[in-house]
Design a protein around this motif. Structure first.
Motif, PDB file in Angstrom:
ATOM      1  N   LYS A 128      -6.795  -0.119  -8.123  1.00  0.00           N
ATOM      2  CA  LYS A 128      -5.558  -0.897  -8.300  1.00  0.00           C
ATOM      3  C   LYS A 128      -5.774  -2.335  -7.816  1.00  0.00           C
ATOM      4  CE  LYS A 128      -2.662   3.103  -7.895  1.00  0.00           C
ATOM      5  NZ  LYS A 128      -2.223   4.074  -6.909  1.00  0.00           N
ATOM      6  N   GLN A 136       2.008   1.815  -3.501  1.00  0.00           N
ATOM      7  CA  GLN A 136       0.929   2.350  -4.349  1.00  0.00           C
ATOM      8  C   GLN A 136       0.699   3.826  -4.079  1.00  0.00           C
ATOM      9  OE1 GLN A 136      -2.554  -0.112  -3.876  1.00  0.00           O
ATOM     10  NE2 GLN A 136      -1.701  -1.769  -5.122  1.00  0.00           N
ATOM     11  N   ASP A 137       0.951   4.260  -2.852  1.00  0.00           N
ATOM     12  CA  ASP A 137       0.778   5.678  -2.503  1.00  0.00           C
ATOM     13  C   ASP A 137       2.078   6.468  -2.696  1.00  0.00           C
ATOM     14  OD1 ASP A 137      -1.841   5.583  -1.880  1.00  0.00           O
ATOM     15  OD2 ASP A 137      -1.570   5.232   0.261  1.00  0.00           O
ATOM     16  N   SER A 139      -7.665   5.672  -3.284  1.00  0.00           N
ATOM     17  CA  SER A 139      -6.314   5.419  -3.804  1.00  0.00           C
ATOM     18  C   SER A 139      -6.056   3.968  -4.190  1.00  0.00           C
ATOM     19  CB  SER A 139      -5.272   5.804  -2.754  1.00  0.00           C
ATOM     20  OG  SER A 139      -5.443   7.113  -2.368  1.00  0.00           O
ATOM     21  N   HIS A 140      -6.800   3.038  -3.623  1.00  0.00           N
ATOM     22  CA  HIS A 140      -6.403   1.634  -3.822  1.00  0.00           C
ATOM     23  C   HIS A 140      -7.475   0.748  -4.444  1.00  0.00           C
ATOM     24  CE1 HIS A 140      -2.756   2.392  -1.501  1.00  0.00           C
ATOM     25  NE2 HIS A 140      -3.531   3.101  -0.701  1.00  0.00           N
ATOM     26  N   HIS A 179      -0.846   3.709   6.692  1.00  0.00           N
ATOM     27  CA  HIS A 179      -0.416   2.326   6.475  1.00  0.00           C
ATOM     28  C   HIS A 179       0.888   2.069   7.223  1.00  0.00           C
ATOM     29  CE1 HIS A 179      -3.560   2.460   3.606  1.00  0.00           C
ATOM     30  NE2 HIS A 179      -2.922   3.280   2.801  1.00  0.00           N
ATOM     31  N   LEU A 226      -8.431   4.298   1.350  1.00  0.00           N
ATOM     32  CA  LEU A 226      -8.297   2.996   0.687  1.00  0.00           C
ATOM     33  C   LEU A 226      -9.154   2.937  -0.566  1.00  0.00           C
ATOM     34  CD1 LEU A 226      -8.347   0.551   3.738  1.00  0.00           C
ATOM     35  CD2 LEU A 226      -6.497   0.804   2.109  1.00  0.00           C
ATOM     36  N   TYR A 269       0.829  -1.214   0.000  1.00  0.00           N
ATOM     37  CA  TYR A 269       0.000   0.000   0.000  1.00  0.00           C
ATOM     38  C   TYR A 269       0.860   1.259   0.000  1.00  0.00           C
ATOM     39  CZ  TYR A 269      -4.018  -2.951   0.654  1.00  0.00           C
ATOM     40  OH  TYR A 269      -4.992  -3.899   0.460  1.00  0.00           O
TER      41      TYR A 269
END
Lengths: 576, 391
Positions: free
Chosen positions: B291, A265-266, B287-288, A276, B284, A262
């Motif tokens: 993906k 990804q950020d 941003s996620h 995270h 989450l 994570y």
């Protein structure tokens, strides 16, 4: 005649439940579940070795912790089993005896716990009955493994004695309670997490109790110090390595990898670092693991793909689930209601109930029925509490016929469901899940037993079982002196690899290299056991090298176990 | 003032719902899914590429559900706060938040039930809802209502698996990631505390909405059992999730009232925890989510379609394996690309002004490695799915 007004009838009903509980735990104890599995064999043989020589399988004199395979087994179960083995010999029943006894005594303990809190006979008898017939309890009462059931029993005993102490203020009960809890720490690892925290809570309740004599705290504190001293004496390495091995906090465990994913990804920005990180993710993982112990999936669904030491059976029957949840809520309602006399009793009960899943929470593979075994008894207690509450609610229905029919229907469903689960436990489970247990190893033992004098060597590999040496030790009660003096072994990353002892040779795998080694045993008659893969890979070479008296490759060799999950071949080799 | 509140609160809640659920709707989820295309085709709706505004239908329905729930709860209890809290739960809770951003035929079921309860208050609304639900499922979702009853064990196992607290609050649908925000269940983590509070408040105290919630849960179980066993839990469970959300809302109300009585600081702390959880979830999601899940949606197919549309003079073939792109192409342009066999592709794909789109495992047939291909159509997480073959 009413059960509440007749002590004789009460004693009779309780005795029937208790005896039924004993019967269910001891009936065909040696064969259901089939066994021995490797932990049972190890525990049994170490107990035998202690009983014969005062030393464990590695020759350590009265060890505080048993290295066994390198997994470091707790001592209490083995020491308690040793006299039984001494008296009745080493077999499946004697290896499992202490857990079966502990499971039987749990039936009595969980009669007294509700009785001490609520003085409600219906509740106490129901709880006791549900514990007696619980397939989860039956399962763990009928395997030796580590002393899981013994540990759960000691924790429940500790709770019962403490509740009794609160009621009567007899100080020896308080001592007994602390002593039982400390003992639970030396029976199975769940006790090492649950018992110390619970002891602290007990001490707090003791200190806050105005009626208690603070001087008597000295002896329990001495018990605790001795307990801590012994734990420190036990190999520190064994405990930390075990937690690294099974715990969720180890390096390269899923959670750490997830955090990195994570953050990547950020693009590792500030928000990613705030959101995270180990704190948030471990909080989420542990909360999730913890809650899974209160979830319907864990509570009522059968577990098909579980390791051999985990229960296939869930803690509750489907019909009991709503009563279990309502029992917890009802218990909490009583706890938080004003003017309640037995508040500390309920606080202790709920503390232990909510502490019990911790060992399973902090390990991988959560929820685990064996690491959560301290909740055994609580499942049944809260189900019974919910049932009693439900029955009272139903009684309030104005139409008495509807209320009676509902009560009868609930009772019928529960009895049918318990009946089915007992039938499944004794008749279906051994057949369907027998393959999980050491069927091949038992067969090898059987063949060796018939042919011990006829052969010079018996050879099989770790492909058949990771710890093959323990089975002949257990099956033939090999003299510990003979074993220790004749064995050859390696230690790899703390695990013991026994390569040979007496007439037995163990390889990592039967392959070309090892067959060449076998060829060096000139003039020897060998009995070789192979699994399906080993057989297919080796048989050609065995024929080519003319190692077997059977030389015609066209005559098929029948496996000695045909079961597709357990195919096992035996081959006689004559090395010329 | 009371009259003003009576109108002001539901209107504000409705607008808040539209705002929250509709925010960034063009970007998250960032592509159209195959099921949405099927549904839009049934509705005869075609729109320019990359316009996901049709999802406002779901936002609207979902906002009506939240506001309708407020109205019903207020009617039953005359309690603004309880109604508002339940409405807010139905605004932010993950299962409905994500379904509000996906065109589907499931959300109207809950709206239908609420409308029945609002309109037929005293005329057996539970039975009417049951009839409505069954008819709706039969006509729009699954013609074989009792197919699941053939395997009762599987049905009960899947129902009890779904009611797993870990699944509900931490993991979400175990089978498909489609509606699954990473590290998130169908509800927020903190909701689990409210669930226990709610169970206590609804079932162990006198509660005017107990019957309503119980019936919703029963209808939820009915809905779960009559929908196809192959349907996603996120969709099969929506009526149950709605019932659980009502309990959670009641739980929050119960906790706030009791915490406030003890110490206001506790209330503030509790609020901070809830808001932190919401921020964690939203981060989450924004941003996620894509993906994590883009392979379940149609990001790669949309990109491939865009390429085909932007090269009208080129002949582009698809293989059986890459045929999924055609569904998207047909939706966007009403045209479709020609499907060819791999044997033909060997000749056709390398002609001038001709290309083929193939899957990764088909590259071996052309003796090509994926690194040799320049133009790839990837999922949003960067994993290439389709490969363009040309001269």
């Amino acid at each position: 005649m009413n059960i509440k007004s007749s002590p004789l009838l009460l004693s009779l009903v309780f005795s029937v439940i208790f005896l039924f509980g004993i019967f269910l735990r001891f009936y065909q104890l040696g064969s259901i579940p089939p066994g021995p599995e490797w932990d049972e064999a190890s525990v049994g043989y170490n107990a035998y070795s202690i009983a014969q020589t005062g030393k464990d399988e590695h020759g350590n004199k009265l060890p505080l912790i048993f290295p066994a395979f390198g997994d470091y087994k707790n001592p209490l179960y083995i020491y308690l089993t040793a006299p039984i083995v001494k008296l009745f010999g080493l077999n499946m029943v004697t290896a499992r005896f202490i857990n079966a006894l502990s499971g039987s005594l749990m039936v009595a303990i969980w009669f007294f716990i509700p009785q001490l809190i609520f003085s409600n006979l219906t509740l106490s008898l129901l709880t006791s009955f549900f514990v007696a017939v619980s397939p989860l309890s039956l399962f763990f009462s009928r395997i030796a493994g580590d002393g899981m059931m013994l540990s759960a029993f000691l924790i429940s005993l500790g709770l019962m004695l403490e509740l009794w102490y609160i009621k009567s203020h007899k100080y020896y009960l308080f001592y007994g309670s602390i002593f039982a809890l400390i003992l639970s720490m030396f029976s199975y690892n769940l006790g090492r997490i649950v018992a110390p925290i619970f002891i602290i809570i007990i001490f707090i309740s003791f200190i806050l109790d105005k009626k208690s004599n603070k001087k008597i705290l000295l002896l329990p504190i001495i018990f605790c110090l001795i307990g801590i001293f012994i734990i420190f004496q036990q190999s520190k390495l064994s405990i930390s390595s075990r937690l690294q091995y099974v715990g969720i906090f180890g390096r390269e465990k899923g959670t750490v990898l997830q955090i990195n994913k994570y953050r990547d990804q950020d693009k590792n920005n500030l928000i990613a670092k705030i959101l995270h990180n180990k704190l948030t993710f471990f909080l989420i993982t542990t909360s999730s693991n913890y809650l899974s112990h209160f979830s319907s999936d864990f509570l009522v669904n059968k577990k098909i793909n579980v390791p051999v030491s985990e229960s296939v059976f869930p803690p509750l029957q489907i019909i009991m689930l709503p009563f279990y949840y309502f029992g917890i809520l009802y218990g909490l309602q009583i706890l938080f209601s004003k003017g309640i006399i037995n508040k500390w009793m309920l606080i202790l009960v709920f503390s232990l109930f909510f502490l019990a899943p911790l060992p399973s929470t902090i390990t991988e593979g959560s929820p685990s029925s064996k690491r959560n075994l301290a909740q055994l008894g609580f499942f049944e207690f809260f189900t019974s509490l919910g049932l009693v509450w439900g029955i009272n609610q139903i009684k309030n229905i104005k139409n008495s016929i509807i209320s009676k029919i509902t009560n009868i229907l609930i009772s019928i469903f529960i009895i049918i469901s318990i009946g089915i689960s007992i039938y499944v436990f004794f008749y279906i489970f051994p057949k369907e899940f027998g393959f999980m247990y050491a069927r091949k190893e038992a067969k090898i033992c059987e063949v060796i037993n018939r042919n011990y004098q006829k052969y010079d060597y018996f050879i099989y590999s770790r492909k058949i079982n990771g710890v093959p040496y323990i089975f002949p030790l257990f099956c033939f009660s090999v003299n510990p002196h003979t074993y220790v003096s004749s064995r050859k072994f390696r230690i790899i990353e703390g695990w013991y690899y026994i390569d040979s002892f007496d007439k037995y040779l163990f390889f990592d795998e039967i392959n070309a290299e090892n067959i060449n080694a076998i060829k060096q045993l000139y003039g020897k008659k060998i009995l070789l056991f192979l699994n399906e893969n080993e057989f297919n890979n080796s048989i050609k070479q065995i024929y080519n090298d003319k190692l077997s008296p059977q030389t015609d490759p066209n005559i098929p060799i029948e496996p000695i176990i045909q079961d597709p999950k357990n195919i096992l071949y035996q081959l006689t080799l004559l090395i010329q | 003032m009371k009259k003003l509140l009576f109108f002001l609160i539901p209107v504000s809640l409705f607008l808040l719902n539209i705002l929250i659920k509709g925010l960034f709707i063009q970007f998250a989820p960032n592509s159209i899914s195959l099921k949405e295309i099927s549904l839009l085709n049934q509705l005869g709706w075609t729109y320019p590429i990359n316009d996901l505004s049709f999802r406002f239908i779901s936002v609207f329905v979902s906002s009506c559900i939240a506001t309708g729930s407020y109205l019903f709860i207020y009617n039953k209890t005359k309690n603004y706060l309880l109604g508002s809290i339940i409405c807010l739960v139905l605004t932010f809770t993950p299962w409905i938040f994500i379904l509000s951003r996906y065109l589907n035929i499931y959300l109207p079921i809950i709206l239908g039930i609420i409308l029945i309860y609002l309109v037929f208050k005293n005329k057996y609304p539970a039975i009417l809802s049951g009839v409505f639900l069954t008819c709706y499922v039969f006509f729009h979702i699954n013609h074989e209502l009792f197919s699941q009853f053939k395997d009762i064990t599987r049905l009960s196992d899947s129902l009890f698996s779904m009611l797993d607290l870990r699944l509900l609050f931490f993991n979400g649908d175990p089978v498909s990631y489609m509606f699954n925000t990473p590290m998130t269940g169908f509800f927020l983590f903190i909701d689990v505390i409210a669930l226990f509070g709610g169970l206590y408040a609804v079932y162990l105290q006198k509660n005017p909405v107990r019957n309503f919630i119980t019936w919703i849960l029963i209808l939820g179980i009915v809905f779960f059992t009559i929908t196809s066993p192959d349907e996603l839990l996120s969709l099969k469970g929506i009526v149950l999730f709605y019932g659980i959300s009502l309990i959670i809302g009641s739980g929050y109300y119960f906790l706030f009232v009791n915490l406030n009585k003890k110490n206001k600081l506790f209330t503030v702390l509790f609020m901070i925890i809830i808001v932190s959880n919401l921020i964690f979830y939203q981060e989450l999601f924004i941003s996620h989510f894509d993906k994590h899940n883009s392979f379940e949606w149609g990001y790669a197919e949309t990109k491939a379609s865009e390429y085909i549309i932007s090269h009208p003079s080129k002949t582009i073939y698809l293989t059986d394996e890459s045929n999924k792109i055609n569904r998207f192409l047909q939706y966007f342009t009403k045209k479709s690309a020609t499907i060819i066999t791999l044997n033909n592709a060997k000749i056709e794909c390398f002609q001038s002004n001709t290309s083929c789109i193939v899957r990764e495992h088909e590259l071996a047939f052309f003796k090509l490695e994926k690194d040799q291909i320049k133009t790839k159509f990837s999922n949003f997480d960067g994993l290439p799915v389709y490969f363009l073959l040309n001269r």
